[in-house]
Each structure stands twice: as C-alpha cells, then as structure tokens.
Design a protein around this motif. Structure first.
Motif, PDB file in Angstrom:
ATOM      1  N   LEU A  60      19.530 -10.317  13.560  1.00  0.00           N
ATOM      2  CA  LEU A  60      19.983 -10.336  12.477  1.00  0.00           C
ATOM      3  C   LEU A  60      20.275  -8.621  12.516  1.00  0.00           C
ATOM      4  CD1 LEU A  60      16.000 -11.219  11.629  1.00  0.00           C
ATOM      5  CD2 LEU A  60      18.205 -11.893  10.509  1.00  0.00           C
ATOM      6  N   ARG A 106      11.707  -9.226  10.193  1.00  0.00           N
ATOM      7  CA  ARG A 106      12.806 -10.512   8.845  1.00  0.00           C
ATOM      8  C   ARG A 106      13.303  -9.873   8.122  1.00  0.00           C
ATOM      9  NH1 ARG A 106       9.967 -15.509  10.930  1.00  0.00           N
ATOM     10  NH2 ARG A 106      11.585 -16.816  12.062  1.00  0.00           N
ATOM     11  N   GLN A 107      11.456  -9.506   7.331  1.00  0.00           N
ATOM     12  CA  GLN A 107      11.070  -8.488   5.954  1.00  0.00           C
ATOM     13  C   GLN A 107      11.864  -7.770   5.708  1.00  0.00           C
ATOM     14  OE1 GLN A 107       7.350  -8.008   5.859  1.00  0.00           O
ATOM     15  NE2 GLN A 107       6.703 -10.083   3.973  1.00  0.00           N
ATOM     16  N   GLN A 115      19.927  -6.270   4.450  1.00  0.00           N
ATOM     17  CA  GLN A 115      20.956  -7.636   3.916  1.00  0.00           C
ATOM     18  C   GLN A 115      21.576  -7.525   2.546  1.00  0.00           C
ATOM     19  OE1 GLN A 115      21.945  -8.263   6.846  1.00  0.00           O
ATOM     20  NE2 GLN A 115      24.269  -8.932   5.901  1.00  0.00           N
ATOM     21  N   LYS A 116      20.400  -6.894   1.642  1.00  0.00           N
ATOM     22  CA  LYS A 116      20.621  -7.028   0.520  1.00  0.00           C
ATOM     23  C   LYS A 116      21.513  -5.807  -0.098  1.00  0.00           C
ATOM     24  CE  LYS A 116      16.937  -7.305  -3.298  1.00  0.00           C
ATOM     25  NZ  LYS A 116      16.338  -7.825  -3.509  1.00  0.00           N
ATOM     26  N   GLU A 168      15.940  -8.242   5.446  1.00  0.00           N
ATOM     27  CA  GLU A 168      16.320  -8.774   4.700  1.00  0.00           C
ATOM     28  C   GLU A 168      16.921  -7.996   3.057  1.00  0.00           C
ATOM     29  OE1 GLU A 168      14.205 -12.338   1.416  1.00  0.00           O
ATOM     30  OE2 GLU A 168      13.485 -11.688   3.627  1.00  0.00           O
ATOM     31  N   ARG A 169      15.723  -6.808   3.408  1.00  0.00           N
ATOM     32  CA  ARG A 169      16.324  -5.678   2.375  1.00  0.00           C
ATOM     33  C   ARG A 169      17.159  -5.337   2.555  1.00  0.00           C
ATOM     34  NH1 ARG A 169      12.713  -2.870  -0.712  1.00  0.00           N
ATOM     35  NH2 ARG A 169      15.095  -1.971  -0.859  1.00  0.00           N
TER      36      ARG A 169
END
Lengths: 203, 203, 203, 203
Positions: free
Chosen positions: A116, A55-56, A62-63, A59-60
């Motif tokens: 994801l 997940r982490q 995706q940003k 997130e990166r």
DNA sequence: AATGAATGAGTGTTCATTCAT
DNA sequence: CATGAATGAACACTCATTCAT
C-alpha cells in the motif's frame, strides 16, 4: 457508526498516540466502555485492527492521487501537496499509523502494508516524473526528488496539529511553494501576489 | 568496548528495528550471550537505556551544528545537510531512536529527550535565519521552512541504507541542492553546470 | 569488631526492621560498604546469618536465667522480668529476630531455633513453678501463667524504644509489679514506698 | 463465598503462616487452582490483599469493643479479654496478619493499618481507664498497664491453637483472672471460690 | 453483543549465590 | 578480602485471547 468502526477509530487514536505495542486491548476496550474480551465479537485480532487502520489511511491517500486534476504538472503537484496535507490534518491518527506503526505487522500482513505504501509512493513519483518529462520540473534524480518531497510531506504528521494556530490552507500553500521551488519551478503567481511579489518572486 | 557500551549499541539496533516496546530485555541479553537479569549489573532500567541511546544520537547531531564552518549561509547549510545525513548514515539505529522511540520515555526522562530535540531544531532554525537575514535565503516563513528542511532530512532514516547503491556523498550532494533550491537559492556552481544553471537560477 | 560480627550486627538490624525476606544481601552489603558477593567470604548463606542472630539473642536471654539470684521467688521473678526487659532494650534488633524471624529458617536450622526458644521458656516456667511450690505465687495453671508472663514480656519489643521517654528501670519496675500481682503476690515494698504507699498499697 | 473472599481467606492463611514476603502470588493462586495471573481479575495487587486482610481483622477486634456490655469495669474487662481471645481463636490467620504483617505495607496504606491498630489500642485503654477512674483497677500507670494487658492478649496468637487441648473458654477464663489480678482487682467470685479468695484479695 | 473469569506466555526486574581476578 | 560480572530461578504483574454464560 457501528461498533467495528468505532473500534477502528479509537484504535487509530491509541496506536498513533502511544504506539501499537504500548496500547493494550483492555485500554482500547475501556475507551469504548467495554470489557476487553468483548472486542473479539467485532474483530479477529489486535493485528487485524492495525492492518485495517493502515488500509483506511492508504485509501485516503490513494484517493488524493485519483482525484488529482488533470492539467499542468505544477497544478497537479500543488493539488497533491494540498491533498496529502489535508489527509494528514483530517486523519492524523490513521496517517500516523500509516507512516509508523505498520512496521509492527508480522510477515503475511506486513507485505500488504508495504504494498500500500509503495503504491502511493509510486503515484507521487509519477507526478514528479510527468513534470520532469514536461520540462517543468528540473531535477537531477527523479527518485531522490520524489523521496525528498515525500519526506517533507510525511514528516508533518510529527508536528502539525490541526487545532493549532496554523491553518491547513496556510500550511499547504507554503509547502507547495517550497516543494515547487525545490523542483526547480519559479514561485507560483498566487504566491507572488500574496507577498506582493517582488523580492521573493525574483529570488 | 565495555559491556555497557555493547549493551547500548545493541539496544540501539533493536529499539530502532523493532521499536522500544517490542524489544524485550531478554532478547537484548540474548544478543550479548547473557541472561536477562545480567543486564542489570550494567544498567539501571530499560528506560535508562532508551534515554542513553537518545542522548548519544543527540550528541552526534549537536556536534554537526558545532562544527559547521563559519562563512556564507549556503556553505553552512550545505555542511549542515551533509553532516546531518552523515550522522543518519553512520548512526542509523541511534538516529532512528532519536527520531522516534524517545516518545516512549515517561515524564521525567521524556522532558530531557524533548529538550535535546528542541535544541537541535533551534540550531537548524538559526542557520536558516542567518541565511534569510543575509538575504541569501528567500522564504516567507522561517519556522515553516526550517520544518520543511528538517522533515526532508529526518525522513531519510526511513529509507536510506548506508550499504545500498546510493553513496552518502551522492545523497548529500543531491539533498543539499534540493534544500537550497527550496530556500530560494540559485543552484550551486556544480549544480549550475550540470543543469545549465542559468535558466534554473532565474526561474 | 571483626567483619563477621559487623555483618551479624547489621543483619540483626535489617532483619528486625524490615523482616528477613525483605532484606536483600546487597542491601546488607551496602550498609557495610561492600559488594554483595563479598559477604560470602565471611558467611555461608543468608540463612546461616539468621540462625546466628537467633543464637546470639538466645544466649543473652539464657544468661538472664543463669544469673538469676538465688533466693525467694519474688526476688527471682523480679530479676527475671528486669533481665528479660534489659535484653530487649539492649539488643532490640536481635531480640526481635529471636521473637519473629526465626520462623523463616528452613527445617534443619528451624529445629535449633525452636529448641533455643523452648529452653528459655522452660527456664521461665521453672521460676514460676518454684514460686508456686513455695506457696508464694498463686495461680491455677502454671503453664498458662508462664505463657501469660512471657507474652507480657515478649510483646514489649513491639513498642518499647530504649531511646524513648520511658527508662528501662521504670518499665522493669512497673512490669515486675504487674507480673507479680498477676501471679497473686502483693505489691512489693519498694513499689509502695515510691508511691507513698496509701492508695495503691491498700488495693 | 465469591472468589475475592476465597482469595482473601487463603491469603490470610499464607501471610500468617509464612509471612507476606515469603508468600508468592503463584503459591496463593495454586491453593485456589488458578494460574498466578488469574488472581488479578479479582484483586489489584498483593499489597491490597494484605491491607484487606488487616482491615477484616481490625473490624472483628473493633466489634468486640463495640459489643462490650455496659456495666462495671470488671465485667467489661472480662468481656474484652474473652472477646479478644475469641477473635484470635476464630480468626487466627487474620489476627496474626493484623499483629505482624501490616508492617510490610508501604507508606500510603501503612498509615491506614497503623490507624486501625491505634484505634483498637485506644479502645482497650479506655476500658482500663474507666476501671481506674471507678477505683476498681489500681495501677500506677494506665498506659503501661494497657500495654501489659494488650501484650498478654496479643501474644497468644503465637502459641494458641484452637484445635488444641485448651478450650477457648478455659483460656479466656484463666486470662481474665490473670489480667484482673494484674490490674489489682480481687479474684472474681468463681476465682475466689477456687482459690479461697480472701487471702489473695487482701494481698 | 457483552460479560467476567480464566489461561499461558511473557514483561521488566530482583534475588542469593558463585567465581575468576 | 574484595570486586564485578554472571547465573538461573523467582518475583509481581500484564498481555492477547478464549469461552461459558
């Protein structure tokens, strides 16, 4: 950084270096100067740990998509290439887990990991599509071209070492060039300038 | 096919699908209707099994290099792309192990695996270099370009399914095109026609 | 030597050197250039092998008792010491198994092994008793003296190496002397002569 | 007694009774009402267990040497015989392992075990040498005499049972007598009285 | 929070033995 | 006689996880 974050960070390192199954909870604990059982005051299970790392990383990545500059497809694609490679460089362990170890999640969690990854790939595909629709990228098959780009980018985690001789900027510049050429775009102005244009520019 | 070959084939499947460490010898045996211990009449250890699978894949990839047509760099590179993708398509499990699971070998055997992979990468790099020396490929950094090409090719094992809708030929054709464009080569005749070439070539 | 005897001989060597449980049938077979399973054309089980080796050793020891010269107790005891040590020297592996590995037999066969050992010990005790009855050996407790003698003799298998610097004859001579002294008999004439008597003779 | 000590004690019993290789970790655990794997919270390996038992026995034997009374060789030798037999009587399992099972250690640890045994044997030999130098013991070959004495003492572990009819004191007294006679010493006062000494002393 | 002891399932591997060929 | 493949039980040991302290 609290204990849970520490655990996640070390877990990312170990999962990426040795693989999920070859990493034992005791070894993870030892890296934190803890006994194996003590981890469970902070986490629920080894698998949860894996999902969290995935997940982490997601997130990166995706940003990167979210923070893409608006503007012409070439600029956006360059930013995407650079952003993607930056995440790999800055978060190599987590990125590696995102690319590989997610497979070892079992069905309920596996689905989240797949989602994801799919979401990110779709984001990349959207950037390619924009360029094609704008007539700037010239490719036969958008899906294939996207996979091609993602392949080239993803694989870098296999060999790129942030502390090696090749700077992230140099890598990103070169890869952006290669990606854009593959997408049928002429070499970028900067690229031409850096190389004193001529030869390469005319190719 | 004798027992040892059967074992190697199933091992390739399981190692590629679940990973080396997540595959137990008992599970491997079960796929062959054997008891766990019975495997050891045919093999020496689980690790030997992994190395052997890596070797088989390496041999297939190496043969692609050896059987490359002599001739102009573009032809050779196309053949390389197609050959590489054919090995992935025809030997998906072994290729996957070659790309990933080799990491779990321990030092003595690990070196052999690394050497096999290095040898192949050098072969690919040689093909890129030829093209650059001949003035046909135009790239700034040969090493980076090679890695880019290898990345694009290798990653396919992650998503390509030989029994899916995309034929090997179509994939290979498209990828050859993308690779050549990234290497700064004008679209090939077929490609040009389909894409109205000119423009693209001059881009 | 037929196969069975070969097997027994090698088994004796391996059982004595590595111990019964640490010797595998495959290793035994390998020493005979056979496959593991092939042994079972000649023997019934590993345990039978152990018992047989014990029997062979017991037979050798028993023959020492049977061939003891008639005559005075000192002469007989000397012959016993020499004979016992000769068996150890000539049949070190089997003797070792006789002294130690018999323990690993399971109940039915174990009884036979114990009986063989008991029979020999009783034979030795009889020789001690004769000497005591004849007033030649002077000991308080015949049973203890016998055990003392047997201990001294048996333990030699632990350190005596027939191919070492100490000849069997020298060892036997010295041990006979020590045993007889322990049994309260004066040093033998030969002993005195060999050492030019004086010192030791007067002790 | 903590768990580790318990484990070592039971291990000593089992190793001595059944032999190292015939003792399984599961059986050892069962004697402690544990699961097999639970042992490994307290020990590192089965082999470490064996070495530790050997060490404990070696320590006991060594203490006998260290606590030998100063004084005449006869007194010292008697104390040695009694001390040695006391260790065997009080630590039968460990002593047995010290005498036999050490062989099954593998090279790195094996050397330590050999060194411990050698050290003790040298200590015993020193006591014999003292007596010879003092002219009290009369033997031809000190090394052989030492081995003879050690043999007689060591083998007792094979038959002596502390809970049997023979008291440790009686055994030690009798053995001391036998050992001293073998070493050419006249019977001790007590012995002389019981055996009417004179004769024997002059023999 | 952390420990340390414990569990129960599982790991790769070895074993004596069997048996069709 | 010997082989080679197989069995089924056992081996030492590791694992993720639990829980009383």
């Amino acid at each position: 950084m609290d204990r849970r974050s520490q655990i996640l960070t070390i877990a990312g390192h170990l999962f990426s270096r040795k693989g999920y199954h070859a990493t034992s909870m005791r070894e993870l604990a030892r890296h934190l100067n803890l006994q194996g059982g003590s981890l469970y005051a902070h986490i629920q299970s080894k698998e949860e740990l894996l999902l969290e790392v995935v997940r982490q990383a997601a997130e990166r990545f995706q940003k990167v998509l979210e923070e893409l500059p608006s503007g012409d497809p070439v600029t956006r694609m360059k930013a995407l290439v650079k952003g993607h490679l930056r995440v790999i460089a800055e978060e190599l362990p987590r990125a590696t887990v995102f690319f590989h170890e997610w497979k070892h999640l079992s069905p309920p969690l596996l689905e989240e990991a797949k989602a994801l990854r799919r979401r990110y790939e779709e984001g990349v595909q959207a950037v390619v599509e924009e360029g094609v629709r704008a007539g700037v990228f010239r490719v036969e098959n958008v899906r294939l071209a996207t996979l091609f780009v993602l392949s080239a980018l993803n694989w870098t985690y296999q060999w790129y070492r942030p502390d090696g001789p090749l700077s992230l900027e140099a890598l990103a510049e070169a890869y952006a060039e290669l990606v854009l050429k593959a997408l049928g775009v002429a070499a970028s102005p900067e690229g031409e300038r850096r190389e004193k244009g001529g030869e390469d520019g005319e190719a």
